[in-house]
Write a protein that holds these residues in place. Structure first.
Motif, short mmCIF file in Angstrom:
data_model
loop_
_atom_site.label_atom_id
_atom_site.label_comp_id
_atom_site.label_asym_id
_atom_site.label_seq_id
_atom_site.Cartn_x
_atom_site.Cartn_y
_atom_site.Cartn_z
N ASN A 1 50.99 31.21 44.57
CA ASN A 1 50.00 30.82 43.56
C ASN A 1 49.21 32.00 42.99
OD1 ASN A 1 50.68 28.05 43.86
ND2 ASN A 1 49.35 27.91 45.67
N TYR B 1 48.64 34.09 39.69
CA TYR B 1 48.83 33.79 38.27
C TYR B 1 48.94 35.06 37.42
CZ TYR B 1 47.66 28.90 39.23
OH TYR B 1 47.66 27.61 39.71
N TYR C 1 47.89 36.09 33.67
CA TYR C 1 46.87 35.61 32.73
C TYR C 1 47.12 36.13 31.31
CZ TYR C 1 44.00 34.22 36.80
OH TYR C 1 43.52 33.64 37.95
N ASP D 1 38.70 34.92 34.36
CA ASP D 1 39.03 34.01 35.46
C ASP D 1 38.74 32.58 35.01
OD1 ASP D 1 39.73 32.89 37.82
OD2 ASP D 1 38.08 33.74 38.99
N ASP D 2 39.67 32.04 34.21
CA ASP D 2 39.48 30.72 33.62
C ASP D 2 40.83 30.00 33.60
OD1 ASP D 2 39.47 28.94 30.94
OD2 ASP D 2 37.44 29.07 31.77
N GLN D 3 40.81 28.68 33.76
CA GLN D 3 42.04 27.92 33.82
C GLN D 3 42.86 28.05 32.53
OE1 GLN D 3 43.13 26.39 36.52
NE2 GLN D 3 45.01 25.64 35.52
N THR D 4 42.19 28.15 31.40
CA THR D 4 42.90 28.24 30.13
C THR D 4 43.59 29.59 29.93
OG1 THR D 4 40.88 28.99 29.02
CG2 THR D 4 41.32 26.61 29.04
N LYS E 1 45.31 31.08 32.38
CA LYS E 1 46.46 31.16 33.28
C LYS E 1 47.73 30.77 32.54
CE LYS E 1 43.72 30.05 37.42
NZ LYS E 1 43.50 29.06 38.51
#
Length: 263
Positions: free
Chosen positions: A39, A41, A43, A48-51, A53
């Protein structure tokens, strides 16, 4: 005309020398970093944001570190993609792996074709294109979890698909794909680098000695003096500064002097 040619040669020389200095100053080192955990990622932005990744990097493979993006992220390359990885999630190493990136193929198995999306969500306005049934996708980057079909928790594949000469990057849902090749573990490993230094300094840690500096000055000055001499030589000859040599005529075993020599 001759002066102009020499002038442009000199100008080209110094411009080329300047460009070499700038190029040397801008050179950077790169390092491969190993993905040793699950896991991790890749980027799209150093945030450091989900969008941000893009996908999960295949474990045991590498990314190429190209620079420090900020305190948290490295600028990195994976295959033909440029992005970012977290500094505390990869291990920089001093070596060049033979197989830095994972390789896998998969085939589209949906009879109606399978949509490729910009994000891992089943949204019509998010669709990039539709990939036809039995199309083989040969450029696979990694997987990503997103929106699922009910009762299924399958990942999405982030991949590249060429349509009409244009490369499209996006996600396809793996449930409707047949993966033809599995990713093998990469056992390559090298000496670990704790603090990669990307900038290549053109300044020496040890200052040059006076003798070395003198040789450098002489080496740079001599070509310049020669060029200046070539530029002013025609003017000197034209103004009579450079005397002409008198040539004595030889007839048989005696010399004949020119009367002008007596003047």
């Amino acid at each position: 005309m001759k002066k102009n040619i020499i002038f442009f040669i000199v100008l080209a020389f110094f411009l080329n020398f300047y460009n070499i200095q700038i190029s040397s100053a801008n050179q950077k080192s790169t390092f491969y970093a190993k993905v040793e955990n699950d896991n991790i990622y890749f980027y799209s932005d150093p945030i450091d944001d989900q969008t941000s990744k893009l996908f999960i990097l295949p474990k045991s493979y590498f990314v190429l570190l190209t620079d420090n993006a900020n305190e948290t992220f490295y600028s990195a390359q994976y295959k033909d993609l440029y992005g970012y990885v977290k500094k505390n999630e990869v291990v920089p190493m001093n070596g060049i792996p033979q197989t830095p990136y994972a390789s896998a193929n998969f085939t589209i198995m949906d009879l109606d074709g399978l949509a490729m999306y910009a994000t891992p969500k089943f949204t019509n306005n998010n669709a990039l294109t539709k990939i036809e049934y039995q199309t083989i996708i040969s450029t696979y980057y990694g997987q990503m979890y997103g929106e699922n079909i009910p009762d299924l928790n399958e990942p999405w594949y982030y991949c590249k698909y060429n349509k009409d000469g244009t490369d499209l990057y996006g996600y396809v849902y793996s449930t409707f794909c047949y993966k033809e090749s599995s990713i093998q573990t990469n056992n390559e490993s090298f000496e670990i680098i704790t603090s990669p230094i990307f900038e290549i300094s053109i300044e020496s840690d040890t200052p040059l000695s006076e003798v070395a500096m003198a040789f450098i000055v002489i080496g740079v000055s001599l070509p310049c003096l020669l060029i200046i001499y070539l530029l002013i030589k025609p003017s000197l000859q034209k103004n009579g500064i450079t005397p002409k040599k008198k040539i004595k005529k030889r007839h048989g075993d005696y010399f004949e002097f020119d009367e002008n020599d007596l003047n």
